[in-house]
Write an enzyme that holds these catalytic residues in place. Structure first.
Site, PDB file in Angstrom:
ATOM      1  N   HIS A   1      -3.393   5.972   6.820  1.00 32.98           N
ATOM      2  CA  HIS A   1      -2.552   6.569   5.770  1.00 32.98           C
ATOM      3  C   HIS A   1      -1.060   6.510   6.065  1.00 32.98           C
ATOM      4  O   HIS A   1      -0.274   7.160   5.365  1.00 32.98           O
ATOM      5  CB  HIS A   1      -2.974   8.003   5.430  1.00 32.98           C
TER       6      HIS A   1
ATOM      7  N   ASP B   1      -1.440   0.816   7.043  1.00 26.32           N
ATOM      8  CA  ASP B   1      -2.515   0.474   6.096  1.00 26.32           C
ATOM      9  C   ASP B   1      -2.315  -0.959   5.595  1.00 26.32           C
ATOM     10  O   ASP B   1      -3.250  -1.760   5.568  1.00 26.32           O
ATOM     11  CB  ASP B   1      -2.516   1.428   4.893  1.00 26.32           C
TER      12      ASP B   1
ATOM     13  N   ASP C   1      -2.749   1.440  -6.552  1.00 22.85           N
ATOM     14  CA  ASP C   1      -1.345   1.300  -6.135  1.00 22.85           C
ATOM     15  C   ASP C   1      -0.464   0.927  -7.314  1.00 22.85           C
ATOM     16  O   ASP C   1       0.612   1.501  -7.494  1.00 22.85           O
ATOM     17  CB  ASP C   1      -1.229   0.264  -5.006  1.00 22.85           C
TER      18      ASP C   1
ATOM     19  N   ASP D   1       0.855  -1.187   0.000  1.00 25.81           N
ATOM     20  CA  ASP D   1       0.000   0.000   0.000  1.00 25.81           C
ATOM     21  C   ASP D   1       0.895   1.244   0.000  1.00 25.81           C
ATOM     22  O   ASP D   1       1.355   1.690   1.043  1.00 25.81           O
ATOM     23  CB  ASP D   1      -0.916  -0.009   1.233  1.00 25.81           C
TER      24      ASP D   1
ATOM     25  N   GLU E   1       2.231   5.060  -0.237  1.00 27.14           N
ATOM     26  CA  GLU E   1       1.774   6.429   0.037  1.00 27.14           C
ATOM     27  C   GLU E   1       2.461   7.322  -0.978  1.00 27.14           C
ATOM     28  O   GLU E   1       3.619   7.074  -1.353  1.00 27.14           O
ATOM     29  CB  GLU E   1       2.123   6.865   1.465  1.00 27.14           C
ATOM     30  N   ALA E   2       1.733   8.338  -1.441  1.00 29.15           N
ATOM     31  CA  ALA E   2       2.268   9.187  -2.511  1.00 29.15           C
ATOM     32  C   ALA E   2       2.008  10.657  -2.199  1.00 29.15           C
ATOM     33  O   ALA E   2       1.138  10.991  -1.389  1.00 29.15           O
ATOM     34  CB  ALA E   2       1.610   8.809  -3.835  1.00 29.15           C
TER      35      ALA E   2
END
Ligand SMILES: [Mg+2]
Length: 343
Positions: A287, A292, A228, A128, A130-131
């Site tokens: 998040h 996550d 993702d 998962d 994060e961006a």
């Protein structure tokens, strides 16, 4: 004692096959099992195993399963919980989930299926990302991956066996927005000290190789939704001038699997909703990519325990997101290879 056992209703009947058959027979004779039971059972059996085919429904075992499903459908939530408790099964979750769990249990008993399918994956890797993001960012916003977590589920023991986590330094917009920092909890200092994506991808590949994924062990990638891989990883590979990694070309989208298995509409398959319906709450910081991933892994494990054979259902083909059907579903993911530059 024996007499008491004999008179117990179905929901107290336990797993003894003979007793269940006898109870079902009695229910059938007393008219409590209606026509509907068969169709309920057929619907559930349809996606159960390769053994299912139109002719199977004339098989007495499948008829028995169908009758059982009908009876389970008519149980109250308290009755379902009492039965699951007797069978030493998990009692958490909303009524539909409890019902599905009990039906699957009886089904496996009847079909005498081995508890583990030899062709199934040995491991499932939950990823998962994060961006980078901004409040209300436009659909064409360029997201850069800033956290790369992997949670390794052993599909045989149904336990989390290990985790990987590295942060990534964004290249196009190195400064994180306040919105992004507040959302993910990832600070500017953390990304400033981090390596660029190509280095982190190499570390992730090395870690997966150490685990002998794709070589000794068959594995699949699992994500929460399609983004993702189809959006974040795809976009990041363009930014970093890398070829899209072969090992990430197909994956299990757990939202789809969850919706299909528990018969939940797609708009109710957000991470926190899926947990809630299973009677669990989010553990950690929402998040945070690793947290996550761990929570997604908890859902996946519960689904495996409930008898769902999570299988690959999405893939990337020439940069496009595609649905995977039957034949490819149990193929393991490719051996992770070193990041390759685009020519
Ligand atoms: Mg996340």
């Amino acid at each position: 004692m024996e007499e008491q056992k004999e008179n117990r209703p179905l929901h107290k009947a336990g797993c003894e096959e003979e007793e269940l058959c006898r109870t079902l027979k009695n229910l059938e004779l007393s008219g409590r099992v209606k026509e509907r039971s068969l169709s309920d059972g057929q619907e559930d059996l349809g996606n159960y195993s390769a053994k299912s085919s139109a002719s199977d429904f004339s098989d007495p075992v499948y008829k028995e399963i169908a009758f059982t499903n009908g009876c389970v459908n008519r149980m109250s939530k308290d009755e379902l919980k009492a039965t699951l408790t007797e069978l030493k099964l998990d009692t958490r979750g909303v009524k539909d989930i409890l019902s599905k769990r009990l039906k699957n249990y009886y089904k496996k008993q009847k079909l005498k299926e081995p508890s583990c399918n030899k062709n199934y994956y040995d491991y499932i890797c939950v990823i998962d990302f994060e961006a980078t993001c901004e409040e209300g960012n436009a659909p064409d916003y360029i997201h850069e991956i800033i956290e790369f977590p992997i949670v390794l589920i052993n599909a045989r023991t149904m336990e989390i066996e290990d985790t990987f986590q590295q942060y990534v330094k964004p290249e196009i917009k190195p400064k994180l927005s306040e919105f992004c920092i507040n959302l993910t909890g990832i600070t500017q200092e953390v990304v400033d000290k981090a390596d660029p994506f190509v280095v982190v991808l190499q570390s992730a590949v090395d870690w997966m190789r150490q685990k002998e994924l794709g070589t000794k062990f068959k594995y699949a990638i699992l994500t929460d939704g399609s983004w993702d891989m189809s959006k974040f990883l795809n976009m990041q590979c363009h930014i970093s001038c890398l070829k899209y990694p072969r090992f990430a070309k197909k994956w299990i989208n757990i939202r789809k699997s969850y919706g299909n298995f528990y018969k939940v509409p797609r708009n109710q398959t957000k991470l926190t909703m899926m947990l809630e319906k299973l009677g669990m709450s989010y553990d950690g910081r929402l998040h945070c990519g690793l947290d996550d991933s761990k929570n997604i892994a908890r859902i996946a494990i519960r689904m495996l325990q409930d008898g769902c054979e999570l299988r690959v259902n999405e893939r990337m083909n020439a940069g496009q997101l595609m649905t995977v059907s039957g034949s490819m579903a149990f193929e393991g993911a490719a051996i992770p290879h070193n990041p390759q530059r685009k020519k």
